[in-house]
Design an enzyme around this catalytic site. Structure first.
Site, PDB file in Angstrom:
ATOM      1  N   TYR A 125       0.837  -1.199   0.000  1.00  0.00           N
ATOM      2  CA  TYR A 125       0.000   0.000   0.000  1.00  0.00           C
ATOM      3  C   TYR A 125       0.872   1.250   0.000  1.00  0.00           C
ATOM      4  O   TYR A 125       2.077   1.195   0.254  1.00  0.00           O
ATOM      5  CB  TYR A 125      -0.956   0.009   1.194  1.00  0.00           C
ATOM      6  N   LYS A 127       6.616  -1.895   2.038  1.00  0.00           N
ATOM      7  CA  LYS A 127       5.414  -1.312   2.656  1.00  0.00           C
ATOM      8  C   LYS A 127       4.226  -2.234   2.414  1.00  0.00           C
ATOM      9  O   LYS A 127       3.352  -1.963   1.571  1.00  0.00           O
ATOM     10  CB  LYS A 127       5.162   0.086   2.088  1.00  0.00           C
ATOM     11  N   GLU A 141      11.598   2.978  14.156  1.00  0.00           N
ATOM     12  CA  GLU A 141      10.742   4.023  13.595  1.00  0.00           C
ATOM     13  C   GLU A 141       9.436   4.024  14.376  1.00  0.00           C
ATOM     14  O   GLU A 141       9.231   3.200  15.258  1.00  0.00           O
ATOM     15  CB  GLU A 141      10.489   3.783  12.093  1.00  0.00           C
ATOM     16  N   LEU A 172      11.139   1.470   7.129  1.00  0.00           N
ATOM     17  CA  LEU A 172      10.611   1.906   5.843  1.00  0.00           C
ATOM     18  C   LEU A 172      11.381   3.128   5.346  1.00  0.00           C
ATOM     19  O   LEU A 172      11.673   4.028   6.134  1.00  0.00           O
ATOM     20  CB  LEU A 172       9.137   2.279   6.025  1.00  0.00           C
TER      21      LEU A 172
END
Lengths: 285, 285
Positions: free
Chosen positions: A35, A150, A182, A207
């Protein structure tokens, strides 16, 4: 979720209530999909080329053919924005490996990927949280080893975000081997007392944030020193400033981590400046 | 996928073609759901109480309320078996956190979980692969840290299984820190030259296999020595026998790992015995 909300589904623009996928969609059964989310500001897509490039890269990493080129995606995005009268908010895109009888291995060659896109109206620029600053917690990073992809296999991120909500704060920074990887849906930054902007270097552990890249560029242009290195939790606690970035939060000041005030407990000076610079960039389209 | 295939969807039995979930189902967007698979043999569910107990446990671990008690689930399963005239195969069950506007955190209290169940007709007892034995490969275990939860966040398992398919073999055993964790959709066992049945002890590193538990019980009843310990890949290569277990493969002999023959390259004696014992158990219902 108004009755006029329109969703893009495999070639068609359909009313929200009709936007359904077969239970055999591999996104539903196996989290076998990718996505992206692009922000919309003033009716225009923000940093969109980079989001589409990352979508293409993620799809390639798990062997799903990208059903559209960047121009094709952007046409669909803008048509969806138009049909939903979206001025400010998000465009969500998801591509799955399609619909096939349940079996772990990839479906037969020629199985069409499934594509869903929808919009969410949301105040992204004049976000009140950015004025007062976000409080966050740290949680264990439970995720898999390919966080550079992702994918929609987001259960660990869901559980991390829920821990934040239950703690009464806005975000959870995930920690592995003592260092921040993160946020549950954002990139983590600190600014040291010496004024250095610090974020974790890219790897399979996190990411490659699109907003992260833009903010690093803006920080460099603003003559801030930048260091990409691991951030131990203790280093984050002692930072002069902290913030996180994402497509939907832009640059979000962090004023408290695990109950400890960061700096003077107010959004930091450099952080506010970086948010302004990013907003300028976003508004310029 | 015949036209008469029936799927259970949130309280209704619907034709396969109508079995669709909203794109806002959290199973589709976040892999925010749990699943189970029970085998059906002679029209009866195999080891079903244990599968339903694990379903309940997995749901509890991620904070989804179990929508049915065991008796309720079994009534639905048997009704689905009946409506699909299923004699041999699988019943699949999935529970997600329901349908809500996309947001990582849990949806509002009271959001109903989403439930989907379907059957797959499949030869599970007289499986030709069990006669000749399976070849497998080892791959890196990329998964998250809570593999004891049977979630639909299965992308790593999909990629592992696909590696097996592309290598022309039946299964991939995942390896972490030099030791086998489990198969992409099965539990890994070896039998040493001394005749000891070895499998990895339960932890968050692997799923608590239902068939695993039954096979360990049967092995003990057959006076085989059992050891639960880590299995380094080299130890697997040197095993006298190897096999894997799952709800759909029962006890599957392994005759080759990474191109190396196991034992004499034929399904092992103890393995064949354990498969027979499990089939007896399954047929007894």
């Amino acid at each position: 979720m108004t009755s006029s909300r329109i969703v893009y589904l495999n070639g068609d623009f359909v009313p929200f209530a009709e936007a359904k996928v077969p239970v055999m969609d591999r996104g539903y059964l196996f989290a076998d999909g990718i996505y992206e989310v692009s922000a919309v500001l003033g009716g225009r897509l923000v940093d969109n080329a980079a989001h589409l490039a990352r979508l293409d890269r993620s799809l390639g990493e798990i062997g799903i053919a990208n059903p559209h080129d960047a121009a094709g995606w952007e046409r669909l995005q803008m048509e969806l924005v138009r049909r939903n009268d979206l001025v400010e908010g998000l465009v969500y895109m998801q591509v799955t490996r399609g619909v096939a009888e349940r079996d772990f291995a990839f479906p037969p060659a020629g199985t069409a990927p499934g594509v869903v896109m929808f919009t969410q109206a949301k105040t992204v620029a004049a976000n009140p949280l950015a004025e007062k600053g976000a409080r966050i917690i740290t949680v264990e990073d439970l995720r898999w080893k390919r966080r550079d992809i992702k994918s929609v296999a987001l259960l660990a991120q869901v559980l991390a975000k829920q821990q934040a909500v239950e703690a009464g704060v806005s975000e959870a920074w995930m920690v592995e081997d003592g260092a921040v990887t993160e946020g549950s849906s954002s990139t983590a930054f600190i600014i040291t007392r010496e004024g250095t902007v610090v974020t974790r270097p890219l790897s399979t552990a996190l990411l490659p944030g699109i907003t992260r890249a833009s903010v690093l560029r803006l920080a460099a242009e603003a003559d801030l020193r930048i260091e990409e290195r691991l951030i131990p939790v203790e280093m984050a606690y002692e930072a002069a400033e902290a913030f996180y970035t994402s497509a939907s939060s832009f640059v979000m000041p962090v004023i408290q981590i695990d109950g400890r005030p960061i700096g003077d407990g107010q959004p930091g000076r450099h952080t506010r400046r970086l948010r302004e610079l990013y907003l300028d960039l976003a508004r310029a389209g």
